[in-house]
Design an enzyme around this catalytic site. Structure first.
Site, PDB file in Angstrom:
ATOM      1  CG  HIS A 155      -7.865   3.427   0.485  1.00 21.57           C
ATOM      2  ND1 HIS A 155      -8.968   2.657   0.750  1.00 21.57           N
ATOM      3  CD2 HIS A 155      -6.871   2.574   0.131  1.00 21.57           C
ATOM      4  CE1 HIS A 155      -8.662   1.379   0.540  1.00 21.57           C
ATOM      5  NE2 HIS A 155      -7.406   1.307   0.166  1.00 21.57           N
ATOM      6  N   GLY A 204      -5.623  -0.245   9.897  1.00 22.52           N
ATOM      7  CA  GLY A 204      -4.856  -0.937  10.938  1.00 22.52           C
ATOM      8  C   GLY A 204      -5.289  -2.385  10.916  1.00 22.52           C
ATOM      9  N   GLY A 221       0.840  -1.208   0.000  1.00 17.78           N
ATOM     10  CA  GLY A 221       0.000   0.000   0.000  1.00 17.78           C
ATOM     11  C   GLY A 221       0.868   1.249   0.000  1.00 17.78           C
ATOM     12  NE  ARG A 263      -2.626   3.076   1.219  1.00 17.99           N
ATOM     13  CZ  ARG A 263      -3.132   1.906   0.843  1.00 17.99           C
ATOM     14  NH1 ARG A 263      -3.465   1.006   1.748  1.00 17.99           N
ATOM     15  NH2 ARG A 263      -3.283   1.618  -0.415  1.00 17.99           N
ATOM     16  CB  ILE A 275      -0.524   4.641   7.168  1.00 18.54           C
ATOM     17  CG1 ILE A 275      -1.514   3.523   6.805  1.00 18.54           C
ATOM     18  CG2 ILE A 275      -0.232   5.518   5.978  1.00 18.54           C
ATOM     19  CD1 ILE A 275      -2.929   4.030   6.587  1.00 18.54           C
ATOM     20  CG  ASP A 276      -1.426  -0.398   8.829  1.00 19.22           C
ATOM     21  OD1 ASP A 276      -2.149   0.598   8.678  1.00 19.22           O
ATOM     22  OD2 ASP A 276      -1.654  -1.493   8.288  1.00 19.22           O
ATOM     23  NE  ARG A 326     -26.617   9.223  11.001  1.00 18.33           N
ATOM     24  CZ  ARG A 326     -27.796   8.976  11.574  1.00 18.33           C
ATOM     25  NH1 ARG A 326     -27.915   7.977  12.423  1.00 18.33           N
ATOM     26  NH2 ARG A 326     -28.842   9.743  11.307  1.00 18.33           N
ATOM     27  CD  GLU A 382       2.631  -7.731   7.726  1.00 18.27           C
ATOM     28  OE1 GLU A 382       1.471  -7.379   7.897  1.00 18.27           O
ATOM     29  OE2 GLU A 382       3.100  -8.779   8.181  1.00 18.27           O
TER      30      GLU A 382
END
Ligand code: F6P
Length: 350
Positions: A280, A173, A11, A283, A129-130, A274, A106
């Site tokens: 995305h 995540g 990603g 990102r 980003i994770d 809600r 990873e």
């Protein structure tokens, strides 16, 4: 004169271009290397798709999101990819590449490690980003994602308060709840749900009811897309997993758990709820200053490793120092949220 290929895999995330720019500039200006961008991750090496990278085409990309060389989730060691590792070795030979810089998370690091074991000169740079990569305190992309999520939580606060609602905010995540934990702490979430700490829905409802009993009439719940909720009925479970596809690394495409959660909270508390899925958006766009600087430091450190001939390593941030770790100690591992961070977040629940 050395020839070096750079690729971005998995990603995308903010800071990739800042990193590419740093690798290319350091390699050209200090070492006079010839630089190539390998297009769309490992697919570019399988299919021989590359472009020259020079001072001109890495100019002006520092603040740009995404990656100028493209990315993909191609897994050359996947079950449908027989022969691809050999094609990669062929491309490297044909292009006469002396070394590869692989920038990724990873899965990319796992492939990099396997190729290193097959004799490829590889140096890796961690991105996601994770922030769930082993061995590094931070990956670039994470800080930007946390800032975007925090701003969204701030905005959702005002609308939640106006309507007396529970707002569920779903963030990315997959295996680790770093974005949820950090943006939840920074944004003042009333409950944070992460894969590392499974919680029953009725416990979440009790926390929210307790808060509303104190006179609060709205709440913010931040949830990682990767949480496993204990479903009360098959219908909810089917909704979350419906149409679920898997990528080349066997990961289920996530997104949607927050919607079910909002429904379950409404049913369990009677409070109107809600859900907003940030997905995305986290990102995309321009990287934060922190991510630009981290990517730049990683890029320069990776170029230095190539120059020293130190391969099979990933550059990492430890404290404020850039160090290295062997790829064999990274692949197949996940850095999850530890009790130190969860215990900070927990103080503000309910
Ligand atoms: O790179 C990790 C990640 O951000 C995960 O949190 C998320 O599940 C995944 O990417 C989704 O990526 P895509 O939809 O681009 O395959």
């Amino acid at each position: 004169m050395k020839k070096v290929g750079v690729l971005t895999g998995g990603g995308d995330c903010p800071g990739l271009n800042a990193t590419i720019r740093a690798v290319v500039r350091k390699c050209i200006i200090d070492y006079d290397y010839e630089m190539y961008g390998i297009l769309e991750g490992w697919r570019g090496l399988i299919e021989g798709k590359v472009k020259t990278l020079d001072l001109e085409n890495v100019s002006g990309i520092l603040p740009k999101g995404g990656t100028i060389i493209g990315t993909s989730r191609t897994n050359p060691f996947g079950k449908n990819n027989a022969g691809d590792p050999e094609k990669i070795l062929d491309t490297i030979k044909k292009l006469d590449l002396d070394a590869i810089v692989s920038i990724g998370g990873e899965d990319t690091q796992g492939v990099a490690h396997k190729l290193f074991e097959m004799g490829v000169n590889i140096v890796s740079i961690p991105k996601t980003i994770d922030n769930d990569l082993m061995g590094t305190d931070y990956t670039f992309g994470f800080d930007t994602a946390v800032n975007i999520a925090t701003e969204a939580i701030d905005r959702l606060h005002t609308t939640a308060e106006s309507h007396n609602r529970v707002m569920v905010v779903e963030v990315m995540g997959r295996h680790a709840g770093w974005i949820a934990t950090f943006s939840g702490i920074a944004g003042g979430a009333d409950v944070i749900l992460i894969p590392e700490k499974p919680v029953k829905i009725n416990e979440v409802c009790e926390l929210l009811k307790k808060r509303h009993k104190r006179g609060k009439r709205f709440s913010i719940v931040v949830v990682s897309e990767g949480i496993k909720i204990q479903f009360e009925n098959k219908e909810d479970e089917d909704f979350v997993l419906k149409d679920a596809k898997t990528d080349a690394f066997g990961h289920v495409t996530l997104g949607g758990v927050g919607t079910v959660l909002a429904k379950m909270i409404e049913r369990g508390t009677g409070f109107e709820s809600r859900c907003t899925v940030l997905g995305h958006i986290l990102r995309g766009g321009t990287p934060s200053a922190f991510d630009r600087i981290l990517g730049t430091r990683f890029g320069i450190a990776a170029a230095e490793l190539i120059h020293k001939g130190e391969f099979g390593k990933m550059v990492v941030l430890k404290g404020n120092e850039i160090l290295t770790i062997d790829l064999k100690d990274v692949s197949g591992q996940t850095k999850t949220v530890d009790d130190y961070w969860y215990n900070i977040a927990r103080v503000f629940f309910g």
